[in-house]
Scaffold this active site. Structure first.
Site, PDB file in Angstrom:
ATOM      1  N   GLY A  10      26.631  44.769  27.144  1.00 11.81           N
ATOM      2  CA  GLY A  10      26.857  43.724  27.840  1.00 11.81           C
ATOM      3  C   GLY A  10      26.305  42.298  27.545  1.00 11.81           C
ATOM      4  N   ASP A  37      26.240  57.734  30.846  1.00 13.21           N
ATOM      5  CA  ASP A  37      27.373  57.220  31.606  1.00 13.21           C
ATOM      6  C   ASP A  37      27.251  57.409  33.031  1.00 13.21           C
ATOM      7  OD1 ASP A  37      29.836  56.815  32.773  1.00 13.21           O
ATOM      8  OD2 ASP A  37      31.268  57.684  31.307  1.00 13.21           O
ATOM      9  N   ALA A  61      27.018  47.630  34.662  1.00 13.17           N
ATOM     10  CA  ALA A  61      27.860  47.697  35.857  1.00 13.17           C
ATOM     11  C   ALA A  61      29.472  47.438  35.633  1.00 13.17           C
ATOM     12  CB  ALA A  61      27.495  46.602  36.943  1.00 13.17           C
ATOM     13  N   THR A 102      23.761  40.691  42.655  1.00 16.52           N
ATOM     14  CA  THR A 102      24.524  39.488  42.311  1.00 16.52           C
ATOM     15  C   THR A 102      24.594  38.579  43.474  1.00 16.52           C
ATOM     16  OG1 THR A 102      27.034  38.899  42.154  1.00 16.52           O
ATOM     17  CG2 THR A 102      26.344  41.118  43.080  1.00 16.52           C
ATOM     18  N   TYR A 126      33.309  44.569  44.885  1.00 12.34           N
ATOM     19  CA  TYR A 126      32.221  44.451  43.834  1.00 12.34           C
ATOM     20  C   TYR A 126      31.226  44.031  44.720  1.00 12.34           C
ATOM     21  CZ  TYR A 126      29.446  42.047  40.339  1.00 12.34           C
ATOM     22  OH  TYR A 126      28.431  41.686  39.683  1.00 12.34           O
ATOM     23  N   LYS A 130      27.468  46.696  45.079  1.00  8.90           N
ATOM     24  CA  LYS A 130      26.194  46.211  44.816  1.00  8.90           C
ATOM     25  C   LYS A 130      25.234  46.105  45.791  1.00  8.90           C
ATOM     26  CE  LYS A 130      25.553  44.610  40.737  1.00  8.90           C
ATOM     27  NZ  LYS A 130      25.186  45.392  39.397  1.00  8.90           N
ATOM     28  N   TRP A 151      26.774  33.947  38.330  1.00  9.18           N
ATOM     29  CA  TRP A 151      27.491  33.381  37.189  1.00  9.18           C
ATOM     30  C   TRP A 151      26.914  33.154  35.726  1.00  9.18           C
ATOM     31  CZ3 TRP A 151      30.204  28.116  39.333  1.00  9.18           C
ATOM     32  CH2 TRP A 151      31.000  28.631  40.446  1.00  9.18           C
TER      33      TRP A 151
HETATM   34  N1  LIG Z   1      28.630  38.077  34.541  1.00  6.55           N
HETATM   35  C1  LIG Z   1      28.164  37.532  35.863  1.00  6.55           C
HETATM   36  O1  LIG Z   1      28.656  36.219  36.017  1.00  6.55           O
HETATM   37  C2  LIG Z   1      27.148  38.358  36.535  1.00  6.55           C
HETATM   38  C3  LIG Z   1      26.647  37.641  37.983  1.00  6.55           C
HETATM   39  C4  LIG Z   1      25.848  38.147  38.533  1.00  6.55           C
HETATM   40  C5  LIG Z   1      25.279  39.590  38.419  1.00  6.55           C
HETATM   41  N2  LIG Z   1      25.746  40.288  37.613  1.00  6.55           N
HETATM   42  C6  LIG Z   1      25.053  41.471  37.197  1.00  6.55           C
HETATM   43  O2  LIG Z   1      24.525  41.703  35.777  1.00  6.55           O
HETATM   44  C7  LIG Z   1      24.711  42.792  35.076  1.00  6.55           C
HETATM   45  C8  LIG Z   1      24.956  42.458  33.629  1.00  6.55           C
HETATM   46  O3  LIG Z   1      26.664  41.732  33.868  1.00  6.55           O
HETATM   47  P1  LIG Z   1      27.293  41.688  32.459  1.00  6.55           P
HETATM   48  O4  LIG Z   1      28.100  40.318  32.722  1.00  6.55           O
HETATM   49  O5  LIG Z   1      26.248  41.456  31.388  1.00  6.55           O
HETATM   50  O6  LIG Z   1      28.303  42.647  32.462  1.00  6.55           O
HETATM   51  P2  LIG Z   1      29.123  43.036  31.211  1.00  6.55           P
HETATM   52  O7  LIG Z   1      29.231  42.047  29.981  1.00  6.55           O
HETATM   53  O8  LIG Z   1      30.748  43.373  31.841  1.00  6.55           O
HETATM   54  O9  LIG Z   1      28.741  44.308  30.863  1.00  6.55           O
HETATM   55  C9  LIG Z   1      28.543  45.776  31.290  1.00  6.55           C
HETATM   56  C10 LIG Z   1      27.985  46.600  30.715  1.00  6.55           C
HETATM   57  O10 LIG Z   1      27.761  48.040  31.441  1.00  6.55           O
HETATM   58  C11 LIG Z   1      28.301  48.831  30.782  1.00  6.55           C
HETATM   59  N3  LIG Z   1      29.026  49.808  31.419  1.00  6.55           N
HETATM   60  C12 LIG Z   1      30.202  49.697  32.353  1.00  6.55           C
HETATM   61  N4  LIG Z   1      30.397  51.157  32.766  1.00  6.55           N
HETATM   62  C13 LIG Z   1      29.650  51.792  32.591  1.00  6.55           C
HETATM   63  C14 LIG Z   1      29.289  53.231  32.773  1.00  6.55           C
HETATM   64  N5  LIG Z   1      30.184  53.852  33.554  1.00  6.55           N
HETATM   65  N6  LIG Z   1      28.218  53.656  32.436  1.00  6.55           N
HETATM   66  C15 LIG Z   1      27.315  53.161  31.585  1.00  6.55           C
HETATM   67  N7  LIG Z   1      27.467  51.998  31.160  1.00  6.55           N
HETATM   68  C16 LIG Z   1      28.508  51.152  31.906  1.00  6.55           C
HETATM   69  C17 LIG Z   1      29.077  48.446  29.608  1.00  6.55           C
HETATM   70  O11 LIG Z   1      29.381  49.080  28.600  1.00  6.55           O
HETATM   71  P3  LIG Z   1      30.329  49.101  27.808  1.00  6.55           P
HETATM   72  O12 LIG Z   1      30.297  48.292  26.643  1.00  6.55           O
HETATM   73  O13 LIG Z   1      30.412  50.910  27.188  1.00  6.55           O
HETATM   74  O14 LIG Z   1      31.748  49.312  28.391  1.00  6.55           O
HETATM   75  C18 LIG Z   1      28.443  47.003  29.295  1.00  6.55           C
HETATM   76  O15 LIG Z   1      27.079  47.421  28.522  1.00  6.55           O
HETATM   77  C19 LIG Z   1      25.625  43.357  36.041  1.00  6.55           C
HETATM   78  O16 LIG Z   1      24.948  44.308  36.806  1.00  6.55           O
HETATM   79  C20 LIG Z   1      26.273  42.586  37.016  1.00  6.55           C
HETATM   80  O17 LIG Z   1      26.751  43.174  38.046  1.00  6.55           O
HETATM   81  C21 LIG Z   1      26.632  39.564  36.467  1.00  6.55           C
END
Ligand SMILES: NC(=O)c1ccc[n+]([C@@H]2O[C@H](COP(=O)([O-])OP(=O)(O)OC[C@H]3O[C@@H](n4cnc5c(N)ncnc54)[C@H](OP(=O)(O)O)[C@@H]3O)[C@@H](O)[C@H]2O)c1
Length: 288
Positions: A10, A37, A61, A102, A126, A130, A151
């Site tokens: 991710g 998974d 996630a 988050t 969501y 969380k 973000w």
């Molecule tokens: N993005 C934001 O703005 C934001 C803000 C606040 C908090 N967060 C939190 O920060 C963390 C990282 O976010 P991100 O933006 O880096 O997310 P992301 O780019 O969407 O990546 C999600 C990751 O989770 C994996 N995943 C999804 N479903 C899964 C499953 N069933 N089993 C195992 N792995 C799984 C995905 O693997 P695949 O590649 O195989 O799909 C990917 O590696 C998350 O916990 C998110 O809730 C994000």
């Protein structure tokens, strides 16, 4: 230190691999979803007892807010129940668990940046998934750091910054809505997570770059940094096709780190400039 990373493919996972993976003394293992998974509890327990990490950094996630709203079973299965299993597995082998949560646990009505001592009240699936996961981590795994961030942006991946830059490149109009939070650079967050482990002051932490900004103001800043006229940015009243409600204002204050005298984060604008440079763009540094 042996570290098990979930979500290594991710946006944040890639930053963790870059920062933690180059750290002397860190052995980072990031099994792909096919091997760990979160929707399959036996795989979670098997992977943790096989790898026997000292630290589990749980960054996986379903982070797509509208997808969670459309499919609550998937959101609660992966984000909540999967995290609960990981917390129980961590506790069983005495590992420390870092869980990424988050700003969307808040409803956005406070008016000033949220601290760790403010009461959550999610407005979408969501956020609920969380928040319930945080609760499982707290009760199942005493050695935990629950880290709320907001973000995320990176030189890679699909998010507001890369979308805005792409639109500028194509000569398409850019803009943003009034929704406000704390944009956070994944490489800054990855460094800060590493420093959390300096001592075992377990508990809840907010870690975001400093400052509160709307999507619209962020689009203006990106334009200005790329030498364009910020007035080009369009103020949008909404985004079509969005299923989930969002908190209007959910900036985070890194209050616990401040009180511990070790908040390592910088203003989001400095981090944005570095991100754009890492994307190969020529950046005008703005005096704030
Ligand atoms: N993005 C934001 O703005 C934001 C803000 C606040 C908090 N967060 C939190 O920060 C963390 C990282 O976010 P991100 O933006 O880096 O997310 P992301 O780019 O969407 O990546 C999600 C990751 O989770 C994996 N995943 C999804 N479903 C899964 C499953 N069933 N089993 C195992 N792995 C799984 C995905 O693997 P695949 O590649 O195989 O799909 C990917 O590696 C998350 O916990 C998110 O809730 C994000």
């Amino acid at each position: 230190m042996r570290v098990l990373l979930t979500g290594g493919t991710g946006m944040l996972g890639r930053a963790i691999r870059e920062v933690w993976g180059s750290q002397p003394g860190v052995e980072l293992l990031a099994p792909p979803r096919a091997e760990l998974d979160l929707a399959h509890p036996p795989q979670i327990f098997d992977a943790v007892s096989r790898i026997r990490p000292e630290v589990i950094l749980h960054a996986a996630a379903i982070a797509d807010v509208d997808r969670c709203e459309a499919n609550p079973d998937l959101a609660f299965r992966v984000n909540t129940v999967g995290t609960a299993c990981l917390a129980a597995a961590a506790q069983r082998i005495g590992a420390t668990l870092i869980f990424i949560s988050t700003d969307y646990v808040f409803d956005g009505t406070k008016g000033t940046p949220y601290t760790e001592f403010d009461r959550p009240n999610p407005v979408n699936v969501y956020g609920w998934s969380k928040l319930q996961a945080e609760e499982y981590v707290r009760t199942l795994c005493p050695r935990h750091f629950v880290v709320r961030t907001a973000w995320l942006f990176a030189p890679w991946g699909q998010h507001f910054v890369t979308h805005t830059v792409e639109r500028i490149r194509k000569g398409e109009p850019v803009g943003g809505i009034a929704q406000t939070s704390s944009p956070t650079f994944v490489l800054d967050l990855a460094q800060a997570l590493l420093r959390l482990l300096e001592y075992p002051a377990y508990g809840l932490y907010h870690i975001a770059n400093h400052g509160a900004v709307s999507r619209y103001e962020m689009a203006r800043t990106i334009l200005a940094m790329l030498g364009r006229d910020p007035e080009e940015a369009v103020r949008l009243s909404g985004i079509s096709g969005r299923r989930a409600p969002r908190p209007d204002r959910s900036p985070l204050r890194n209050y616990v780190l401040e009180l511990q005298g070790r908040d390592p984060m910088r203003p989001w604008t400095e981090a944005l400039a570095e991100c754009l440079e890492r994307m190969g763009l020529r950046v005008r540094h703005l005096s704030s």
